[in-house]
Enzyme design. Structure first.
Site: not given
Length: 496
Positions: A382, A386-387, A390, A423
């Protein structure tokens, strides 16, 4: 004697017998004797140079018990697959796995074609976005998002000149951000002409806008606090001169529409006054990324229509009958196309799309992902897949909580809660049903991360991460599809 030994050695070579270096031969000069002694000593023996040569059998071969080093063919070593061997070059096995994966997927896809025929329909794709060709609610929502960006900009302009207090600015920003999340959700939930796919796209745009404006507000607030401290230290002029010398933008000169919209379109969620810029636009690189975007878009649509939709449709009857063996079989059958499409989507979004956008805008920071495929823990996955998200969570959520005195565990749990909310926000509202499957799946990452880090290490941890990705996503997909099918298809039939 040395000449006779040499002649004897020549005769043996001419007749096809083995040379003296193989342990045969008699005599030899001083050099040969010294070499013989070195070999004997190296092999563990202590025979002098004058020791008699080993006896030969009738074929002229030396006795195998001579003890010479060059007759040995064994040494202390581990098998290559043993961890103690130090061997790590498994490139051929990796290539074999790729070939087998391609062949197995090709077989499944051919079986699908033989069973269902060609199901790819471009017209059906258009209907996923539009119910009425004269009504474009999702596009109207996206265009209306500009009003919220302008509102945030105007609030910051007034805060910069002192026309608003910080408390009033915080209240206005909070109302603006809350409206960003609530307005598209209400439209998507209440307006019948908007499709689920159109709702997902509109809500995704508003979610990105929410995160960007949140960062925009935070960074400008930090700049005002820094300016206040600089004034207190009487260093305002020196700081301004340094900014002019380096050509960098300083606060409040960054508060322009050009700067705002560059940030809104840039492939990042974290605002800065001075982004790193690439020197030029590489046309060949841009064309490759655009071609990948077009190709992988068509490939994803084709795989969903041809492979996933029939599998999901065939899974409804086992769910209705609660046939667990058939449910597990359908789950495993759905896992292959779902995971393949997810991998293609990752490459399409994080490499092709974001790099194309960054190249057009000459945005210099291209670290959109790291080596998440080597993840040996759920946490590492995680943090690296998805930088942009993050970085936002770390900068605007995790570290501020730590500065307020919260523990790392509480801050990490808060990050997962926020991620679980978004989400669920992006799934339940477009489907117009509130089910906790996405939220539960995200929150389940917390105990899963503990289990993997506690009981699995190295390659086993990496396998556990991959297994959670391959199996976890199809479970959520089937749960949502089943509930959507029951709500929108079986309920009207039962009511009739």
């Amino acid at each position: 004697m040395g000449d006779r030994g040499g002649a004897g050695g020549s005769r043996r070579r001419r007749t096809g017998s083995r040379p003296s270096s193989q342990g045969g031969g008699g005599g030899g000069g001083p050099a040969a004797a010294a070499e013989e002694e070195v070999r004997d000593v190296g092999a563990g023996g202590d025979a002098p140079a004058s020791a008699p040569a080993p006896e030969k059998d009738k074929d002229g071969e030396a006795d195998a018990d001579c003890g010479h080093r060059d007759l040995r063919c064994h040494r202390l070593q581990d098998s290559l697959f043993s961890s103690d061997s130090g061997f790590s070059n498994y490139r051929g096995i990796l290539n074999w796995c790729v070939v087998m994966l391609i062949l197995s997927n090709a077989r499944l896809f051919l079986e699908n074609l033989i069973k269902y025929g060609i199901l790819v329909d471009p017209i059906q794709v258009v209907s996923l976005f539009l119910k009425d060709p004269y009504s474009w609610p999702a596009l109207c929502l996206v265009i209306a998002a500009n009003a919220f960006a302008v509102a945030a900009f105007q609030v910051e302009k007034r805060l910069a000149v002192g026309a608003l207090t910080e408390q009033a600015g915080l209240l206005l920003h909070t109302a603006n951000l809350a409206t960003i999340l609530c307005l598209p959700a209400a439209v998507a939930f209440l307006l019948e002409s908007i499709t689920p796919v159109g709702s997902v796209l509109a809500l995704a745009v508003y979610t990105i806008l929410f995160l960007k404006l949140f960062s925009y507000r935070d960074v400008n607030l930090w700049c005002r606090e820094h300016r206040a401290r600089a004034k207190a230290k009487a260093g305002k002029k020196a700081n301004g001169a340094a900014a002019q010398r380096t050509g960098a933008v300083s606060y409040p000169d960054n508060l322009t529409y050009r700067d705002l919209y560059y940030f809104l379109f840039a492939p990042t969620l974290c605002y800065e006054l001075n982004f790193p810029r690439s020197p030029r636009i590489r046309k060949r690189f841009l064309l490759r990324r655009l071609f990948e975007m077009l190709f992988f878009t068509q490939l994803q649509v084709g795989l969903i229509q041809q492979w996933m939709v029939p599998t999901i449709q065939n899974s409804m009857k086992p769910f209705k009958d609660m046939d667990y063996s058939r449910i597990i079989e359908r789950l495993l059958k759905l896992a292959v196309p779902n995971h393949l499409i997810w991998l293609i989507f990752f490459y399409w979004l994080f490499h092709s799309c974001l790099n194309a956008l960054a190249e057009l805008m000459q945005f210099g920071d291209r670290e959109f992902y790291r080596d998440w495929w080597n993840s040996e823990s759920v946490t590492y996955f995680w943090q690296n897949w998805n930088i942009p998200v993050h970085k936002w969570c770390l900068r605007h959520f995790y570290k501020p909580m730590l500065r307020r005195g919260y523990s790392k565990w509480v801050a990490s749990t808060g990050v997962f809660l926020a991620s679980a909310f978004f989400h669920e926000y992006l799934v339940s509202i477009p489907l117009r049903m509130f089910r906790p499957w996405a939220f539960t799946g995200m929150m389940a990452q917390i105990p899963l991360a503990w289990i993997v880090s506690r009981f699995f290490r190295g390659n086993y941890g990496n396998a556990a991460v991959w297994l959670s990705l391959i199996i976890g996503q199809p479970v959520a997909v089937l749960m949502y599809v089943h509930d959507y099918y029951v709500l929108h298809h079986e309920a009207p039939v039962a009511g009739a």
